[in-house]
Design a protein around this motif. Sequence first.
Motif, PDB file in Angstrom:
ATOM      1  N   TYR A 227      -9.266  39.126  19.831  1.00 37.44           N
ATOM      2  CA  TYR A 227      -8.946  38.358  21.062  1.00 37.44           C
ATOM      3  C   TYR A 227      -9.517  38.738  22.034  1.00 37.44           C
ATOM      4  CZ  TYR A 227      -5.810  36.743  24.714  1.00 37.44           C
ATOM      5  OH  TYR A 227      -5.588  36.156  26.168  1.00 37.44           O
ATOM      6  N   TRP A 228      -9.622  39.977  22.308  1.00 36.76           N
ATOM      7  CA  TRP A 228     -10.225  40.661  23.529  1.00 36.76           C
ATOM      8  C   TRP A 228     -11.804  40.553  23.707  1.00 36.76           C
ATOM      9  CZ3 TRP A 228      -7.302  41.066  27.367  1.00 36.76           C
ATOM     10  CH2 TRP A 228      -7.389  41.724  28.635  1.00 36.76           C
ATOM     11  N   THR A 229     -12.389  40.739  22.386  1.00 34.85           N
ATOM     12  CA  THR A 229     -13.823  40.518  22.519  1.00 34.85           C
ATOM     13  C   THR A 229     -14.186  39.309  22.715  1.00 34.85           C
ATOM     14  OG1 THR A 229     -13.753  42.582  20.970  1.00 34.85           O
ATOM     15  CG2 THR A 229     -15.915  41.009  21.238  1.00 34.85           C
ATOM     16  N   THR A 230     -13.588  38.329  22.419  1.00 31.58           N
ATOM     17  CA  THR A 230     -13.876  36.753  22.336  1.00 31.58           C
ATOM     18  C   THR A 230     -13.727  36.535  23.957  1.00 31.58           C
ATOM     19  OG1 THR A 230     -13.097  36.048  20.060  1.00 31.58           O
ATOM     20  CG2 THR A 230     -13.337  34.464  21.724  1.00 31.58           C
ATOM     21  N   SER A 231     -12.391  37.012  24.420  1.00 29.88           N
ATOM     22  CA  SER A 231     -12.287  36.670  25.913  1.00 29.88           C
ATOM     23  C   SER A 231     -13.301  37.173  26.828  1.00 29.88           C
ATOM     24  CB  SER A 231     -10.892  37.373  26.309  1.00 29.88           C
ATOM     25  OG  SER A 231     -10.470  37.168  27.475  1.00 29.88           O
ATOM     26  N   ASN A 232     -13.892  38.321  26.412  1.00 27.68           N
ATOM     27  CA  ASN A 232     -14.966  39.154  27.175  1.00 27.68           C
ATOM     28  C   ASN A 232     -16.141  38.406  27.329  1.00 27.68           C
ATOM     29  OD1 ASN A 232     -13.358  41.281  28.091  1.00 27.68           O
ATOM     30  ND2 ASN A 232     -14.198  42.773  26.849  1.00 27.68           N
ATOM     31  N   LEU A 233     -16.596  37.836  25.868  1.00 28.46           N
ATOM     32  CA  LEU A 233     -17.696  37.022  25.593  1.00 28.46           C
ATOM     33  C   LEU A 233     -17.605  35.682  26.480  1.00 28.46           C
ATOM     34  CD1 LEU A 233     -18.211  37.465  21.857  1.00 28.46           C
ATOM     35  CD2 LEU A 233     -19.649  38.532  23.825  1.00 28.46           C
TER      36      LEU A 233
END
Length: 319
Positions: A227-233
């Motif tokens: 979730y957090w990695t996708t949000s950062n991308l």
Amino acid sequence: MTPLYYAISGVLVVWHDLLSTFMDPDGGATWVLSIIGLTLTVRALLIPLFVKQINSSRNMQLIQPKVKELQKKYGHDRERLAQETMKLYKDSGTNPFASCLPILIQMPIFLALFRLLDKHAAKGDSIGFLSADDAKSFGAAKLFDTIPITATFLRSDGVLAVQIMAAVLVIAMTATTFTTQRQLMSKNMPADALSGPYAQQQKLLLYVLPVVFAVGGIAFPIGVLFYWTTSNLWTMGQQFYVIRNNPAPGTEAAKAKAARDEAKAKRHGHVVAPEPEPEVKPKQQPQVRQQPKKQSKKQRKQSGGPRPAPKPNPEGEQQ
């Protein structure tokens, strides 16, 4: 947290039902893609706040020279300095806290998803729109048939693949956080805004936030790390688009955009005409009245002497 549980579980279930039409409903890939779908939905809803954040950050950068002037003028009077600074923010339409809104809104969603995975899905408890069967499927889902999405780096049960996956996602989460903040500072901040309290705050966040996420990331479930990695991308791509197409004046991004616009105009045959220089009129020389040459007494006699002035006739006309 109950309203958030309903909101998150509702979006998650909708994505899972959609993906289950052509994927294994109990597969780890299906649930991971559902989490990514949840992330994209949340970030799409936060676009207006992101635009407000970008505008606020830009205004904060542009008014930094004025803030420095106020600090020089009222540095001895903290109360007056605070009043004048807030007045400057109000007049320029700048909210110093607007840049924190997206992350402040995301944190409760992040925590709700964390508890959903760590507490309820792992135990198979129904919550919100997530039924008991969905919770059991969610809790038992594994990527590549070996990596439970509820597992963490610290709770890997000795499975090396879990630790490798968690480490990769923690590094990706940390790197994207650093890159996003670095992108904003290096491309969309004017030179005079790279010093002062606001710039120091940005530099502090540049190095502190990645460290915080790296340390905390080893305790996050695999699903939350996705979730957090996708949000950062998403943030990195969205910010790149905004900086590229609408940069702040006086920044490296603004210079790059001007060069691209000029090259594009040349490719289409539109030559950008230079601004006409102001016409400079020649300075007029003052007219010099020519003085009559002096004549000697002999010359005056030869020329008949000075001519007597005409006498006016009785009617006022000159003869």
